[in-house]
Enzyme design. Structure first.
Site, PDB file in Angstrom:
ATOM      1  N   ASP A  30       0.854  -1.189   0.000  1.00 39.79           N
ATOM      2  CA  ASP A  30       0.000   0.000   0.000  1.00 39.79           C
ATOM      3  C   ASP A  30       0.892   1.243   0.000  1.00 39.79           C
ATOM      4  OD1 ASP A  30      -3.195   0.565   1.085  1.00 39.79           O
ATOM      5  OD2 ASP A  30      -1.751   2.212   1.094  1.00 39.79           O
ATOM      6  N   ILE A  31       0.508   2.223  -0.793  1.00 38.46           N
ATOM      7  CA  ILE A  31       1.334   3.430  -0.937  1.00 38.46           C
ATOM      8  C   ILE A  31       1.330   4.277   0.344  1.00 38.46           C
ATOM      9  CG2 ILE A  31      -0.403   5.038  -1.861  1.00 38.46           C
ATOM     10  CD1 ILE A  31       1.631   5.664  -4.110  1.00 38.46           C
ATOM     11  N   GLN A  93     -14.496   2.763   1.319  1.00 40.77           N
ATOM     12  CA  GLN A  93     -13.816   2.354   0.083  1.00 40.77           C
ATOM     13  C   GLN A  93     -13.515   3.585  -0.765  1.00 40.77           C
ATOM     14  OE1 GLN A  93     -15.963  -0.409  -2.451  1.00 40.77           O
ATOM     15  NE2 GLN A  93     -14.192  -0.698  -3.796  1.00 40.77           N
ATOM     16  N   HIS A  99     -10.103  -4.925  -3.632  1.00 41.08           N
ATOM     17  CA  HIS A  99      -8.794  -5.184  -3.023  1.00 41.08           C
ATOM     18  C   HIS A  99      -8.992  -5.611  -1.580  1.00 41.08           C
ATOM     19  CE1 HIS A  99      -9.785  -0.920  -2.479  1.00 41.08           C
ATOM     20  NE2 HIS A  99      -9.182  -1.014  -1.302  1.00 41.08           N
ATOM     21  N   HIS A 101      -7.057  -5.770   2.037  1.00 41.54           N
ATOM     22  CA  HIS A 101      -5.933  -5.279   2.828  1.00 41.54           C
ATOM     23  C   HIS A 101      -5.377  -6.447   3.643  1.00 41.54           C
ATOM     24  CE1 HIS A 101      -6.945  -0.880   2.374  1.00 41.54           C
ATOM     25  NE2 HIS A 101      -8.131  -1.395   2.125  1.00 41.54           N
TER      26      HIS A 101
HETATM   27  P1  5GP Z   1      -9.777   1.562   0.396  1.00 41.35           P
HETATM   28  O1  5GP Z   1     -10.155   2.625   1.383  1.00 41.35           O
HETATM   29  O2  5GP Z   1     -10.383   1.817  -0.970  1.00 41.35           O
HETATM   30  O3  5GP Z   1     -10.014   0.175   0.906  1.00 41.35           O
HETATM   31  O4  5GP Z   1      -8.215   1.656   0.292  1.00 41.35           O
HETATM   32  C1  5GP Z   1      -7.499   2.015  -0.829  1.00 41.35           C
HETATM   33  C2  5GP Z   1      -6.049   1.830  -0.471  1.00 41.35           C
HETATM   34  O5  5GP Z   1      -5.294   1.932  -1.657  1.00 41.35           O
HETATM   35  C3  5GP Z   1      -5.514   2.864   0.512  1.00 41.35           C
HETATM   36  O6  5GP Z   1      -4.946   2.190   1.635  1.00 41.35           O
HETATM   37  C4  5GP Z   1      -4.483   3.636  -0.312  1.00 41.35           C
HETATM   38  O7  5GP Z   1      -3.367   4.020   0.458  1.00 41.35           O
HETATM   39  C5  5GP Z   1      -4.122   2.655  -1.395  1.00 41.35           C
HETATM   40  N1  5GP Z   1      -3.739   3.252  -2.667  1.00 41.35           N
HETATM   41  C6  5GP Z   1      -4.415   4.217  -3.340  1.00 41.35           C
HETATM   42  N2  5GP Z   1      -3.797   4.501  -4.508  1.00 41.35           N
HETATM   43  C7  5GP Z   1      -2.708   3.688  -4.569  1.00 41.35           C
HETATM   44  C8  5GP Z   1      -1.674   3.517  -5.531  1.00 41.35           C
HETATM   45  O8  5GP Z   1      -1.630   4.168  -6.571  1.00 41.35           O
HETATM   46  N3  5GP Z   1      -0.710   2.597  -5.249  1.00 41.35           N
HETATM   47  C9  5GP Z   1      -0.733   1.854  -4.101  1.00 41.35           C
HETATM   48  N4  5GP Z   1       0.261   0.993  -3.931  1.00 41.35           N
HETATM   49  N5  5GP Z   1      -1.696   1.993  -3.169  1.00 41.35           N
HETATM   50  C10 5GP Z   1      -2.669   2.901  -3.397  1.00 41.35           C
END
Ligand code: 5GP
Ligand code: ZN
Length: 111
Positions: A30-31, A93, A99, A101
């Site tokens: 995760d970034i 989300q 995805h 985690h």
């Molecule tokens: P969500 O809240 O949608 O479950 O989490 C999205 C996750 O994707 C976040 O933890 C965010 O840091 C990660 N993320 C968003 N854009 C990128 C990206 O371009 N590269 C990577 N490696 N992680 C990302």
């Protein structure tokens, strides 16, 4: 999906620090990690979230959990890890490509 950042990562059009890859699944750091180890595990196929999955995705969804265990072993976090997915904006989300985690690596109990 043209504007999907995770589809771009799958296609090699955006960078990612990969830890697992096969023909159907990709896992990368995760970034913006919110745990000492924070990996995202995605199907290469674009699905918005787990609600968008159907019966034909059953094996793929199961496989992702087994890959989570493999990645946890690889990154030495088998003493305690979380695997979860957020479904919909109300649940937090942000990226609408399914995805999971995978988080771990804490020194103390993490609730
Ligand atoms: P969500 O809240 O949608 O479950 O989490 C999205 C996750 O994707 C976040 O933890 C965010 O840091 C990660 N993320 C968003 N854009 C990128 C990206 O371009 N590269 C990577 N490696 N992680 C990302
Ligand atoms: Zn996508």
């Amino acid at each position: 999906m043209e504007d999907c950042i995770f589809c771009k990562i799958v296609k090699g059009e955006a960078p990612a620090n990969k830890v697992w890859e096969d023909d159907e699944v990709l896992a990368f750091w995760d970034i913006r990690p919110s745990a000492p180890v924070h990996i995202l595990i995605i199907p290469k196929k674009h699905l918005e979230n787990v609600s968008a999955a159907s019966n034909e995705d059953q094996a793929l969804l199961g496989k992702i959990q087994l890959i989570a265990v493999e990645v946890a072993k690889k990154l030495n976090i088998t003493d305690g890890f979380k695997v979860f997915t957020l479904n919909g904006s109300k649940a937090g989300q942000v990226v609408f490509h399914l995805h999971y985690h995978l988080q771990g690596g804490w020194k103390e109990k993490n609730d």
